[in-house]
Design a protein around this motif. Sequence first.
Motif, PDB file in Angstrom:
ATOM      1  N   VAL A   6      50.440  41.048  46.167  1.00 51.56           N
ATOM      2  CA  VAL A   6      51.187  40.071  45.757  1.00 51.56           C
ATOM      3  C   VAL A   6      52.601  40.244  45.435  1.00 51.56           C
ATOM      4  CG1 VAL A   6      51.170  38.586  43.385  1.00 51.56           C
ATOM      5  CG2 VAL A   6      49.062  39.623  44.259  1.00 51.56           C
ATOM      6  N   SER A   9      41.932  45.139  51.449  1.00 52.66           N
ATOM      7  CA  SER A   9      42.089  43.732  52.153  1.00 52.66           C
ATOM      8  C   SER A   9      43.156  43.526  53.147  1.00 52.66           C
ATOM      9  CB  SER A   9      42.088  42.734  50.865  1.00 52.66           C
ATOM     10  OG  SER A   9      43.097  43.008  50.096  1.00 52.66           O
ATOM     11  N   SER A  24      45.703  32.592  44.902  1.00 51.86           N
ATOM     12  CA  SER A  24      46.011  33.476  45.789  1.00 51.86           C
ATOM     13  C   SER A  24      47.430  33.402  45.919  1.00 51.86           C
ATOM     14  CB  SER A  24      45.138  33.391  47.070  1.00 51.86           C
ATOM     15  OG  SER A  24      45.846  32.536  47.719  1.00 51.86           O
ATOM     16  N   CYS A  25      47.966  34.841  46.305  1.00 50.17           N
ATOM     17  CA  CYS A  25      49.499  34.668  46.444  1.00 50.17           C
ATOM     18  C   CYS A  25      49.875  33.880  47.609  1.00 50.17           C
ATOM     19  CB  CYS A  25      49.949  36.350  46.417  1.00 50.17           C
ATOM     20  SG  CYS A  25      49.107  37.092  47.652  1.00 50.17           S
ATOM     21  N   THR A  26      49.131  33.747  48.627  1.00 46.79           N
ATOM     22  CA  THR A  26      49.634  32.948  49.578  1.00 46.79           C
ATOM     23  C   THR A  26      49.619  31.441  49.121  1.00 46.79           C
ATOM     24  OG1 THR A  26      47.287  32.662  50.310  1.00 46.79           O
ATOM     25  CG2 THR A  26      48.476  34.308  51.459  1.00 46.79           C
ATOM     26  N   MET A  63      35.534  31.603  45.307  1.00 46.42           N
ATOM     27  CA  MET A  63      36.032  32.334  46.623  1.00 46.42           C
ATOM     28  C   MET A  63      34.839  32.757  47.486  1.00 46.42           C
ATOM     29  SD  MET A  63      38.632  35.665  47.131  1.00 46.42           S
ATOM     30  CE  MET A  63      37.355  36.613  46.626  1.00 46.42           C
ATOM     31  N   ALA A  92      40.126  32.393  50.371  1.00 46.61           N
ATOM     32  CA  ALA A  92      41.267  32.412  49.119  1.00 46.61           C
ATOM     33  C   ALA A  92      42.251  31.143  49.209  1.00 46.61           C
ATOM     34  CB  ALA A  92      41.862  33.702  48.513  1.00 46.61           C
ATOM     35  N   GLU A  93      41.797  30.229  50.347  1.00 47.36           N
ATOM     36  CA  GLU A  93      43.004  29.339  50.535  1.00 47.36           C
ATOM     37  C   GLU A  93      42.459  28.183  49.856  1.00 47.36           C
ATOM     38  OE1 GLU A  93      46.107  29.958  52.025  1.00 47.36           O
ATOM     39  OE2 GLU A  93      45.130  31.738  51.364  1.00 47.36           O
ATOM     40  N   ASN A 128      42.664  26.013  45.429  1.00 45.84           N
ATOM     41  CA  ASN A 128      43.384  25.775  44.310  1.00 45.84           C
ATOM     42  C   ASN A 128      42.523  25.066  43.407  1.00 45.84           C
ATOM     43  OD1 ASN A 128      45.047  26.749  42.099  1.00 45.84           O
ATOM     44  ND2 ASN A 128      46.516  25.462  43.082  1.00 45.84           N
TER      45      ASN A 128
END
Lengths: 228, 228
Positions: B11, B45, B147-149, B213, B219-220, B222
Amino acid sequence: MRIAVLGTGMVGQTLAGRLEELGHDVTVGTRDPEAARARATPGESGTPAFSVWHAEHPRVRLATFAAAAEHADLIINATAGGASLGALTATGAENLDGKVILDLANTLDFSHGFPPSLSVANTDSLAEQIQRAHPTAKVVKSLNTMSCTVMVNPAGVPGDHLVFVCGDDAAAKAAVVELLRQLGWAQGAIFDLGGLGAARGTEMILPLWLSIMQKLGTAEFNFAIARA
Amino acid sequence: MRIAVLGTGMVGQTLAGRLEELGHDVTVGTRDPEAARARATPGESGTPAFSVWHAEHPRVRLATFAAAAEHADLIINATAGGASLGALTATGAENLDGKVILDLANTLDFSHGFPPSLSVANTDSLAEQIQRAHPTAKVVKSLNTMSCTVMVNPAGVPGDHLVFVCGDDAAAKAAVVELLRQLGWAQGAIFDLGGLGAARGTEMILPLWLSIMQKLGTAEFNFAIARA
């Protein structure tokens, strides 16, 4: 299907009324049917007194928790979350044995103000507590992440919003999914989270749901997922 | 803007890299910069070792928590939630005084298996703990529900999905909203939940996020809200 709806409040009334419209044989279960029949004052947030509602839904029967569940194929827990374990104890193990329990309650505790906390959370869930208390019943958690008006009328909120479902018994989950389909949920809107442990996640979304409701000024919304 | 990003994990790397690309003056803070420079094995990961990532982002500085925060206008807490209070103690009250702290951490505890529990939940939140520990800082909770992406590239997920923001200081919240806009979040995608108490709700959504998830296998995604 013979369905027992435990709980005479807004959620119980809304579910029982819609399921009866859909042709199900519905009995509302409550601790003291005579007291429910006698109650004439509206509940919080304008919920009609049960007697008023019942006069408009004469085909829905009213009985004790135990009598409502005794002949039911599926039992819906629409009691207040903090009272659910007691209500199911009063229902009786013999009337829950082998039955599907659709648990849509949340253990909201407003005694410490807003936002409320949950009386069960994080390392346990109400659904798992019910399952442990009634190991021969088949508990499925669903519909607890939205207002009862959205539960029975998903098309009232536009867009691809979701209803989560989880439980340890595949056949019980399939029976609940069939009921969700009858309530108007498209197959693609039904998100199976797996086993009953996932109920922790859906119950823990309630504080966020309440914050959002407060900001939007309406309960007519639902969660959705956008994905790549 | 001078930004300190506390945390060298996935992150921290993702936020620091993107904020530097956007033209900010970014320093990553860590407990032991020499140890971070020496670490050559990838994290869980597949996160690159910090030294490998740092070689590709030479304009991002690396410093102790305290030195990173000292000259920063805004401090991002991207440490693991269970370590955040300790990291901020090490940062030093004098380096947090009057500063905006954007807290995007979650106190996930996987020690009891999946789904994880939170080490702080329900009647408190990490964000409130940080605010109580550093009363002259201005804590804003945001970005912790994805997720941070997705944090740094909201357009990577199609549709009208949301980032929640809450905090007790209006100016601090406005500064974070401006940063969110720079990261690509449309004004209409930024949902202001009000005061910092609402962080309980956004932190408690994490178990559900993880169950989703696991089911989606990515994780892509929201959260979004559909409304009438």
